[in-house]
Design a protein around this motif. Structure first.
Motif, mmCIF file in Angstrom:
data_model
loop_
_atom_site.group_PDB
_atom_site.id
_atom_site.type_symbol
_atom_site.label_atom_id
_atom_site.label_comp_id
_atom_site.label_asym_id
_atom_site.label_seq_id
_atom_site.Cartn_x
_atom_site.Cartn_y
_atom_site.Cartn_z
ATOM 1 N N ALA A 1 -2.147 8.480 0.895
ATOM 2 C CA ALA A 1 -1.479 9.919 0.163
ATOM 3 C C ALA A 1 -1.292 10.902 0.893
ATOM 4 C CB ALA A 1 -2.751 9.420 -1.182
ATOM 5 N N ILE A 2 -3.081 10.633 1.026
ATOM 6 C CA ILE A 2 -2.765 12.231 2.074
ATOM 7 C C ILE A 2 -1.612 12.654 3.431
ATOM 8 C CG2 ILE A 2 -4.593 13.497 3.756
ATOM 9 C CD1 ILE A 2 -6.677 11.833 2.577
ATOM 10 N N GLU A 3 -0.919 11.000 3.644
ATOM 11 C CA GLU A 3 0.153 11.885 4.619
ATOM 12 C C GLU A 3 0.647 12.205 3.824
ATOM 13 O OE1 GLU A 3 -0.064 7.784 6.683
ATOM 14 O OE2 GLU A 3 -1.821 7.701 7.879
ATOM 15 N N ASN A 4 1.748 11.198 2.887
ATOM 16 C CA ASN A 4 2.312 11.746 2.251
ATOM 17 C C ASN A 4 2.375 13.820 1.864
ATOM 18 O OD1 ASN A 4 3.417 9.097 2.220
ATOM 19 N ND2 ASN A 4 2.870 8.834 0.174
ATOM 20 N N ILE B 1 0.646 -1.185 -0.123
ATOM 21 C CA ILE B 1 0.076 0.064 -0.164
ATOM 22 C C ILE B 1 1.070 1.256 0.251
ATOM 23 C CG2 ILE B 1 -1.784 0.971 1.128
ATOM 24 C CD1 ILE B 1 -3.167 -1.224 0.184
ATOM 25 N N PHE B 2 2.005 1.290 0.579
ATOM 26 C CA PHE B 2 3.202 2.187 0.960
ATOM 27 C C PHE B 2 3.921 2.495 -0.175
ATOM 28 C CE2 PHE B 2 3.351 1.604 5.740
ATOM 29 C CZ PHE B 2 2.082 1.744 6.200
ATOM 30 N N ASP C 1 2.875 5.567 -2.652
ATOM 31 C CA ASP C 1 4.328 6.588 -2.672
ATOM 32 C C ASP C 1 4.738 7.656 -4.621
ATOM 33 O OD1 ASP C 1 4.775 6.195 -0.260
ATOM 34 O OD2 ASP C 1 6.088 5.269 -0.162
ATOM 35 N N VAL C 2 5.054 5.818 -5.447
ATOM 36 C CA VAL C 2 4.309 6.420 -6.682
ATOM 37 C C VAL C 2 3.348 6.934 -7.155
ATOM 38 C CG1 VAL C 2 4.302 5.460 -8.692
ATOM 39 C CG2 VAL C 2 5.460 3.398 -7.778
ATOM 40 N N ARG D 1 -7.728 2.930 1.219
ATOM 41 C CA ARG D 1 -6.638 2.766 2.420
ATOM 42 C C ARG D 1 -5.210 3.347 1.508
ATOM 43 N NH1 ARG D 1 -6.621 -1.190 5.545
ATOM 44 N NH2 ARG D 1 -8.096 -2.756 6.145
ATOM 45 N N VAL D 2 -5.039 3.312 0.164
ATOM 46 C CA VAL D 2 -4.321 3.932 -0.597
ATOM 47 C C VAL D 2 -4.211 5.957 -0.677
ATOM 48 C CG1 VAL D 2 -2.786 4.258 -2.997
ATOM 49 C CG2 VAL D 2 -3.711 2.634 -2.177
#
Length: 678
Positions: A260-263, A217-218, A222-223, A255-256
């Motif tokens: 992504a929001i955290e990234n 998921i990470f 990330d991509v 989940r993704v």
């Protein structure tokens, strides 16, 4: 005040269930409408009490189906939402009006979950206003009914249009973002809190993502987010000036999105996540922009794509433009902090070939002209506040379970494709660009039944040591890796583009053929329908978007043979989204160039050469009259490798450099791309 209006409206509509219209022909329609409103009121009560989500997932699924069952499957054939059925029952004079009203009221499903009580008030009051006329007269004047609708959409333009703009730029409008960040994603009941139709696709997608290791998921997130960041880096745009990222996706992927929001937060960006439009003010035909669940009926969406034709005139569009301008001016600071969209697309559903219906609302020629002018002027306004040369985007795609029995295996394969080694592609694609930059034009010739015979004129380089005509696309904004592309010179671009089958904007085209004369579409046809007129109307509505013609805005060569072979292996070629399909052969985009609204931003390839082929003779008109430069559309059409006889670069001395022959890469330095075929 809003609550009082709501109570009064519901009370009046409840009485409607017990009453009869002057002409009993219309009684069933209004009784059904009243039943729908009572169902919405029941859902609202449960949401306010907090009891809605206390039920088990099977009960929630049943409730969700109840909200959408009138347009699901065969039920749509005898639903008043179906213009053909409504016209059959009431004749065209009333059928189109009542089907339109039915469709607008269905937007209440979204509004009740978002607790937009004012929106419910407005729509309930419209229903009452129309009903009152049928209560007073057996056959009320249809023109008066249309006037009622006209003033309704005009009066509330400053509510719905202004709110829509705020949703797109203001992270405090956070219904979906809060839901994602504050829900336990292990409990799939959260999906039913969105108010969208939830099918097995959304449930199984969420379930599958829940079974993947966290590191997968990470990596997926990330991509996606790194591609977004690199879009700013590679174009020299300053991301630090921005604070808002727009996330578009299909339900099931939370989940993704959460990761992504955290990234994005680490980049200083807050998310805006808004629902795909459900009302006549904000919809653009049947296209989806925002988040959405399953499409309960694609035919329903298609049938109502031109509902604005019921009331659209110059005065209404001028009012709407004024609302757009005023809202952006009021929120100038927020708009300036908007960085652009980050999109996760889903694919794999059965291709949809719509039925063309006589009973649907159509735009007159005058209305089409007005709508095109409106879209152009609206784009100009938006670009004043959200500058194209300061924003970017990214887009990535994954399959839904409907793609087939090997869904999980296909999903894993798409993860692999989306994370291929970009350095390999960078090197191979540079070899192609080095050859292409020598050319005067590219000759594309179809094979195996493909009738393509097209000459694409290439931008001439003034300083070949420092300039290039083609961009080396290695998976930043446009994931996965695998294409080189340019904005062709229109003059001298002539011939026929043909493809046996293609899937564009969720619509299927069979035997699609487009003829170009000096880079502009001169003729077109397809084999979807028996009548040529219907085929041409289908293309004009959904590829040309009602324009009389469009330029060839992009020519590209896709190099992702890995994706192509995977599609063949699993038999999913026609289900691949254009995002991946465009990397699986040469593709041609009709409409604006890839650089629209940001042509003056300097862009460089990894080898340091500046990409100078960003304009054509249409887009350059922006310097004199911006309304003549852009079409607000860009549709990619790909020829698969097996339908290719040859792609060759022809130099200014007449030399021919062959890039592909019989569907295989033959240019030295590109041999590695053929390994996937083996």
């Amino acid at each position: 005040m809003i609550e009082e209006r709501y109570e009064l409206a519901v009370e009046r509509i409840e009485e409607m269930k017990k009453e009869e219209t002057k002409d009993t022909l219309f009684a069933d329609y209004f009784h059904k409408m009243a039943d729908f409103v009572m169902m919405i009121d029941e859902v609202r009560t449960k949401l306010l009490e907090g009891s809605f989500l206390k039920r088990d997932i099977e009960e929630l699924a049943g409730e969700n189906r109840r909200l959408y069952e009138d347009i699901l499957g065969e039920a749509y054939e005898t639903s008043y939402a179906n213009p053909s059925y409504a016209v059959q029952v009431f004749e065209e004079e009333y059928g189109q009006i009542l089907s339109f009203l039915y469709t607008e009221l269905r937007g209440c499903i979204a509004y009740v979950f978002e607790q937009r009580t004012e929106y419910l008030d407005i729509l309930f009051e419209l229903l009452i206003a129309i009903y009152n006329q049928f209560e007073e007269e057996a056959r009320p004047d249809a023109a008066r009914l249309k006037d009622c609708i006209y003033w309704f959409v005009s009066d509330y333009c400053d509510v719905f249009v202004a709110d829509r703009i705020r949703e797109q730029i203001d992270p405090s409008e956070s219904f979906a973002a809060d839901l994602i960040m504050n829900s336990s994603l292990d409990d799939l009941r959260y999906l039913y809190r969105f108010g969208e139709y939830i099918s097995e696709n959304e449930l199984r997608t969420a379930r599958h993502l829940g079974q993947l290791p966290p590191e997968t998921i990470f990596r997926m997130a990330d991509v996606y987010t790194e591609g977004y960041r690199m879009g700013f880096v590679n174009t020299g745009k300053d991301l630090s000036k921005k604070e808002v990222v727009e996330i578009r996706y299909v339900l099931g992927f939370e989940r993704v999105v959460k990761k992504a929001i955290e990234n994005f937060a680490k980049m200083g960006l807050k998310p805006v996540i808004f629902r795909s439009p459900v009302n006549v003010w904000t919809k653009r035909q049947n296209l989806k922009t925002g988040y959405y669940g399953a499409i309960a009926s694609k035919q329903f969406e298609y049938d109502h794509r031109n509902d604005q034709g019921l009331f659209l005139d110059k005065k209404f569009l001028e009012r709407r433009l004024e609302v757009v301008r005023t809202t952006y001016e009021h929120h100038r600071e927020l708009a300036g902090k908007y960085a652009g969209p980050a999109c996760i697309e889903m694919f794999g559903e059965e291709p949809f070939a719509p039925e063309q219906k006589e009973a649907v609302i159509r735009l007159t020629k005058k209305q089409e002209e007005l709508q095109l002018k409106f879209q152009s002027r609206q784009s100009e306004i938006v670009n004043q506040y959200i500058r194209g040369d300061e924003r970017s985007f990214t887009i990535i795609a994954y399959p839904v379970p409907e793609i087939g029995e090997r869904y999980e295996e296909i999903f894993d394969e798409i993860i692999r494709i989306n994370t291929l080694d970009v350095k390999v592609y960078e090197s191979v694609q540079q070899a192609l660009i080095d050859a292409l930059d020598q050319g005067e034009y590219v000759h594309i010739l179809g094979g195996n039944g493909n009738r393509t015979d097209l000459r694409v004129q290439i931008h001439e380089l003034k300083d070949p040591g420092k300039e290039t005509a083609f961009e080396n696309c290695v998976a930043d904004v446009n994931i996965p890796a695998g294409e080189v592309f340019t904005s062709p010179v229109l003059e001298g671009t002539n011939g026929v583009l043909h493809v046996s089958k293609v899937y564009l904007h969720e619509l299927q085209y069979r035997d699609l053929e487009i003829t170009f004369a000096n880079g502009m579409i001169a003729d077109y046809n397809c084999g979807n329908f028996d009548r040529e007129l219907e085929n041409k109307e289908y293309i004009r509505d959904n590829i040309l978007h009602k324009h009389a013609t469009l330029p060839l805005g992009e020519f590209a060569i896709g190099t992702n043979t890995t994706a192509y072979v995977a599609a063949k292996k699993y038999g999913i070629e026609e289900k691949m989204p254009i995002l991946i399909a465009e990397k699986m052969g040469p593709h041609f985009a009709v409409g604006d160039t890839c650089y629209s609204w940001s042509e003056d931003v300097k862009v460089y390839n990894p080898d340091g050469k500046e990409i100078v082929a960003k304009d054509n003779s249409v887009s350059i008109l922006r310097r004199e009259d911006v309304s003549k430069a852009y079409y607000q559309c860009h549709t990619d059409i790909t020829i698969p490798y097996e339908e290719l006889k040859k792609i060759a670069v022809v130099t200014r001395t007449g030399e021919e450099i062959i890039l592909l022959a019989d569907g295989r890469f033959v240019l030295p330095g590109t041999d590695i791309l053929n390994e996937a075929f083996e």
